[in-house]
Every structure is written in C-alpha cells, then in structure tokens.
Design a protein around this motif. Structure first.
Motif, short mmCIF file in Angstrom:
data_model
loop_
_atom_site.label_atom_id
_atom_site.label_comp_id
_atom_site.label_asym_id
_atom_site.label_seq_id
_atom_site.Cartn_x
_atom_site.Cartn_y
_atom_site.Cartn_z
N PRO A 26 0.60 -1.27 -0.48
CA PRO A 26 0.00 -0.08 0.25
C PRO A 26 0.89 1.45 -0.26
O PRO A 26 2.00 1.55 0.28
CB PRO A 26 -1.09 -0.37 1.28
CG PRO A 26 -0.16 -0.59 1.93
CD PRO A 26 0.65 -2.02 1.31
N THR A 27 0.06 2.05 -0.85
CA THR A 27 0.75 3.43 -0.63
C THR A 27 0.60 4.52 1.12
O THR A 27 -0.30 3.47 1.39
CB THR A 27 0.57 4.52 -1.64
OG1 THR A 27 -0.98 4.57 -1.62
CG2 THR A 27 0.92 3.87 -2.73
N GLN B 188 -2.71 4.00 3.03
CA GLN B 188 -3.27 3.16 2.58
C GLN B 188 -3.40 2.31 2.99
O GLN B 188 -2.12 1.67 4.18
CB GLN B 188 -3.61 3.06 1.48
CG GLN B 188 -3.91 4.22 0.45
CD GLN B 188 -5.25 4.23 0.32
OE1 GLN B 188 -5.85 3.80 -0.37
NE2 GLN B 188 -5.41 5.42 0.75
N GLY C 220 -10.50 0.59 2.93
CA GLY C 220 -8.37 0.74 2.55
C GLY C 220 -8.29 1.87 3.00
O GLY C 220 -6.83 2.33 2.66
N SER C 221 -8.89 2.97 3.80
CA SER C 221 -7.47 3.82 4.30
C SER C 221 -7.21 3.85 5.81
O SER C 221 -7.40 3.03 6.48
CB SER C 221 -8.71 5.26 3.90
OG SER C 221 -9.23 5.64 3.27
N SER C 222 -6.05 4.40 5.35
CA SER C 222 -5.34 4.15 6.82
C SER C 222 -4.53 5.26 7.76
O SER C 222 -4.35 6.70 6.27
CB SER C 222 -4.53 3.05 6.82
OG SER C 222 -3.62 3.54 6.20
N TRP D 168 -7.29 2.58 10.93
CA TRP D 168 -7.79 1.85 9.34
C TRP D 168 -9.48 1.54 9.27
O TRP D 168 -9.66 1.75 10.58
CB TRP D 168 -6.37 1.50 8.51
CG TRP D 168 -6.74 0.09 9.65
CD1 TRP D 168 -7.41 -1.10 8.48
CD2 TRP D 168 -5.99 -0.49 10.19
NE1 TRP D 168 -7.22 -2.35 9.54
CE2 TRP D 168 -6.61 -2.70 10.01
CE3 TRP D 168 -5.70 -1.05 11.53
CZ2 TRP D 168 -6.30 -3.31 11.02
CZ3 TRP D 168 -5.28 -1.73 12.72
CH2 TRP D 168 -5.53 -2.79 12.22
#
Length: 190
Positions: free
Chosen positions: A62-63, A66, A141-143, A156
């Motif tokens: 993940p970037t 993410q 899917g966000s962190s 997250w």
C-alpha cells in the motif's frame, strides 16, 4: 514467546450501555494479535515493499495512507518508509533483511487493537480524532497515523468498520474515554 495479557483486562466488561434501542456503536478488543513492522531506507523502499507484500500475501504494497488486505493480515503504510502487518494470528516467520536494506521488528506487545462498528462509529471517533472520517474522505482501505487526546494512534477502515491501534500504556484510559463517550449513541461492548 510469552503469553501476552490484554491491557484492557479488568476494564472491558461486555454488555449494553447508554442510550436504549439499537446500539449505534459496537466496541471490542482484538486479542491476541500480531504486529510486525517492516522498515526500509530510502534507496531500498521498492525491495522492502516487495518483502512486505510477500509477508502479507497481498497484491501490492500500500501507498502512504492506505491499507491492503492479504491472507496473512492487513498491511498498513504507517510512515513513508514503514509498513505494519497486523494479523489475528501469532507473528509470521519474520524475514531477515540485511541492515543496509531495512529492518523487521515484532511490535505485538506494544499496542492494543480496538474494533469499532455501527452507524455512529465515525461520529464517536470524530469526537477525538482530527480527521474527516466520512466514507468519501476515508473509505475502506484508508489508514492514518493521528492523535487521540495527544497520544499517537493508528487508524484504518475496512469493510466492517474502524480499527484503532493504541499504545499499550495508554489503552485503559483511552478505552474509558471511548466507552463513556459512546454511551450517547448506545453502545454494545463485545
């Protein structure tokens, strides 16, 4: 490996609290779990990212900001040069990285994992976290690495709700703030 005790032992009492009717927030602790940090140097980011991806079993690293779900757990990009792999099992066999490439570290005993769900989970978290947690701004899917009452935490979102990693030494006091504030929405502690 020594058996890890919950930092919330004696503080987590299952039941219904606050506003009657349907619980607007559900709270639970995930215990035990594993937390592995995989860190890179700027010139080894791509190679270490591949190691992290293989360790998690996900399609790609993940970037920043993410999270990626794999069969071995969730891989979070917590800092520009660091990933955390969190899973419900014992820590995986840690890969050995040359010191000039990166470092892998088991952080399982350093955090407490709280799961939050329900229609008002984002509202509750927004009482404490300086983030826009709407589904459009912070989708599954966000962190984020952020602050909760001046304490650094990691958050997250997945398909089931929110996950919060709290420093173990502050877990009981932050849990108390969460549960007391959640009562306004009706809470179920499981």
């Amino acid at each position: 490996m020594a058996e890890l005790m919950s930092a919330l032992k004696g503080h987590l009492t299952p039941g219904r609290y606050g506003l009657e009717g349907t619980a607007g927030v559900t709270l639970s602790e995930v215990h035990p779990f594993s937390l592995t940090q995989i860190a890179a140097w700027p010139d080894s980011l791509q190679a270490v990212g591949l190691e992290a991806t293989l360790l998690a079993g996900c399609d790609a690293a993940p970037t920043p900001g993410q999270a990626a779900l794999g069969p071995n757990g969730t891989l979070l990009r917590v800092e520009p040069l660091k990933w955390w792999l969190i899973g419900r099992d014992t820590p995986p066999d840690l890969p050995s990285l040359p010191a000039e490439t990166g470092a892998v570290l088991d952080l399982s005993s350093s955090r407490t994992w709280i799961r939050l769900g329900g229609a008002n989970a984002a509202d509750l978290l927004n009482r404490f976290l300086p983030l826009n947690l709407s589904a459009t701004a912070f989708p599954a899917g966000s962190s984020a690495s952020t602050a909760f009452h001046h304490i650094g935490v990691t958050l997250w979102r997945d398909e089931d709700g929110f996950n919060l990693l709290l420093p173990r030494s502050f877990a009981a006091s932050l849990w108390e703030m969460l549960t007391e504030s959640a009562a306004q929405f009706g809470t179920e502690v499981v």
